[in-house]
Scaffold this motif. Structure first.
Motif, PDB file in Angstrom:
ATOM      1  N   ILE A  70       0.838  -1.201   0.000  1.00  0.00           N
ATOM      2  CA  ILE A  70       0.000   0.000   0.000  1.00  0.00           C
ATOM      3  C   ILE A  70       0.876   1.256   0.000  1.00  0.00           C
ATOM      4  CG2 ILE A  70      -1.648   1.332   1.364  1.00  0.00           C
ATOM      5  CD1 ILE A  70      -2.870  -1.375   2.201  1.00  0.00           C
ATOM      6  N   ALA A  71       1.935   1.256   0.807  1.00  0.00           N
ATOM      7  CA  ALA A  71       2.844   2.403   0.837  1.00  0.00           C
ATOM      8  C   ALA A  71       3.538   2.573  -0.514  1.00  0.00           C
ATOM      9  CB  ALA A  71       3.869   2.239   1.958  1.00  0.00           C
ATOM     10  N   VAL A  81       4.187   5.708  -5.443  1.00  0.00           N
ATOM     11  CA  VAL A  81       4.228   5.793  -6.908  1.00  0.00           C
ATOM     12  C   VAL A  81       3.100   6.679  -7.416  1.00  0.00           C
ATOM     13  CG1 VAL A  81       3.918   4.442  -9.017  1.00  0.00           C
ATOM     14  CG2 VAL A  81       5.423   3.609  -7.219  1.00  0.00           C
ATOM     15  N   ALA A  82       1.920   6.545  -6.833  1.00  0.00           N
ATOM     16  CA  ALA A  82       0.785   7.371  -7.253  1.00  0.00           C
ATOM     17  C   ALA A  82       1.063   8.851  -7.003  1.00  0.00           C
ATOM     18  CB  ALA A  82      -0.482   6.943  -6.510  1.00  0.00           C
ATOM     19  N   GLY A  83       1.685   9.166  -5.884  1.00  0.00           N
ATOM     20  CA  GLY A  83       2.015  10.558  -5.598  1.00  0.00           C
ATOM     21  C   GLY A  83       3.000  11.129  -6.591  1.00  0.00           C
ATOM     22  N   LEU A  84       4.007  10.341  -6.960  1.00  0.00           N
ATOM     23  CA  LEU A  84       4.977  10.817  -7.948  1.00  0.00           C
ATOM     24  C   LEU A  84       4.358  10.952  -9.333  1.00  0.00           C
ATOM     25  CD1 LEU A  84       8.189   8.871  -6.897  1.00  0.00           C
ATOM     26  CD2 LEU A  84       7.692  11.297  -6.583  1.00  0.00           C
ATOM     27  N   VAL A  85       3.516   9.999  -9.697  1.00  0.00           N
ATOM     28  CA  VAL A  85       2.841  10.081 -10.993  1.00  0.00           C
ATOM     29  C   VAL A  85       1.943  11.313 -11.034  1.00  0.00           C
ATOM     30  CG1 VAL A  85       1.097   8.961 -12.437  1.00  0.00           C
ATOM     31  CG2 VAL A  85       2.993   7.637 -11.538  1.00  0.00           C
ATOM     32  N   HIS A  86       1.257  11.588  -9.931  1.00  0.00           N
ATOM     33  CA  HIS A  86       0.394  12.768  -9.887  1.00  0.00           C
ATOM     34  C   HIS A  86       1.200  14.051 -10.040  1.00  0.00           C
ATOM     35  CE1 HIS A  86      -2.692  15.598  -8.713  1.00  0.00           C
ATOM     36  NE2 HIS A  86      -1.848  16.078  -7.811  1.00  0.00           N
ATOM     37  N   ALA A 105       7.046  13.572   0.315  1.00  0.00           N
ATOM     38  CA  ALA A 105       6.199  12.594   0.992  1.00  0.00           C
ATOM     39  C   ALA A 105       6.101  11.306   0.180  1.00  0.00           C
ATOM     40  CB  ALA A 105       4.808  13.180   1.234  1.00  0.00           C
ATOM     41  N   SER A 106       6.033  11.428  -1.127  1.00  0.00           N
ATOM     42  CA  SER A 106       5.953  10.241  -1.979  1.00  0.00           C
ATOM     43  C   SER A 106       7.245   9.433  -1.928  1.00  0.00           C
ATOM     44  CB  SER A 106       5.646  10.644  -3.420  1.00  0.00           C
ATOM     45  OG  SER A 106       4.401  11.275  -3.502  1.00  0.00           O
ATOM     46  N   VAL A 107       8.375  10.119  -1.955  1.00  0.00           N
ATOM     47  CA  VAL A 107       9.657   9.425  -1.851  1.00  0.00           C
ATOM     48  C   VAL A 107       9.791   8.771  -0.475  1.00  0.00           C
ATOM     49  CG1 VAL A 107      12.165   9.760  -1.817  1.00  0.00           C
ATOM     50  CG2 VAL A 107      10.789  10.828  -3.600  1.00  0.00           C
ATOM     51  N   ALA A 108       9.332   9.458   0.561  1.00  0.00           N
ATOM     52  CA  ALA A 108       9.368   8.881   1.910  1.00  0.00           C
ATOM     53  C   ALA A 108       8.493   7.636   1.983  1.00  0.00           C
ATOM     54  CB  ALA A 108       8.918   9.906   2.938  1.00  0.00           C
ATOM     55  N   LEU A 109       7.350   7.646   1.313  1.00  0.00           N
ATOM     56  CA  LEU A 109       6.499   6.455   1.274  1.00  0.00           C
ATOM     57  C   LEU A 109       7.191   5.303   0.550  1.00  0.00           C
ATOM     58  CD1 LEU A 109       2.922   7.840   0.624  1.00  0.00           C
ATOM     59  CD2 LEU A 109       3.634   6.401   2.530  1.00  0.00           C
TER      60      LEU A 109
END
Length: 66
Positions: free
Chosen positions: A11-12, A17-22, A45-49
């Protein structure tokens, strides 16, 4: 416990990946961009995830199967 860590890691990973794509394509999916407190820090935050996901996968792999 191992399966739970793997699911949380997946899930993380998916949300990272979804945050970076967005951020780079403006596709409107994922949860990172929806939190107002992260405004301007979505990439971090996306990289941290993503890092957190790989850490969860490592912990899950280190656990012994019973």
């Amino acid at each position: 416990m191992r399966k739970l860590l793997e699911v949380l890691g997946f899930i993380a990973l998916l949300q990272g990946v979804a945050g970076l794509v967005h951020e780079f394509t403006d596709w409107n999916w994922g949860l990172v961009h929806r939190f107002g407190v992260l405004d301007g820090y979505e990439v971090y935050a996306s990289v941290a995830l993503l890092v957190f996901a790989f850490a969860l996968f490592g912990v899950a792999e280190a656990q012994r199967p019973r």
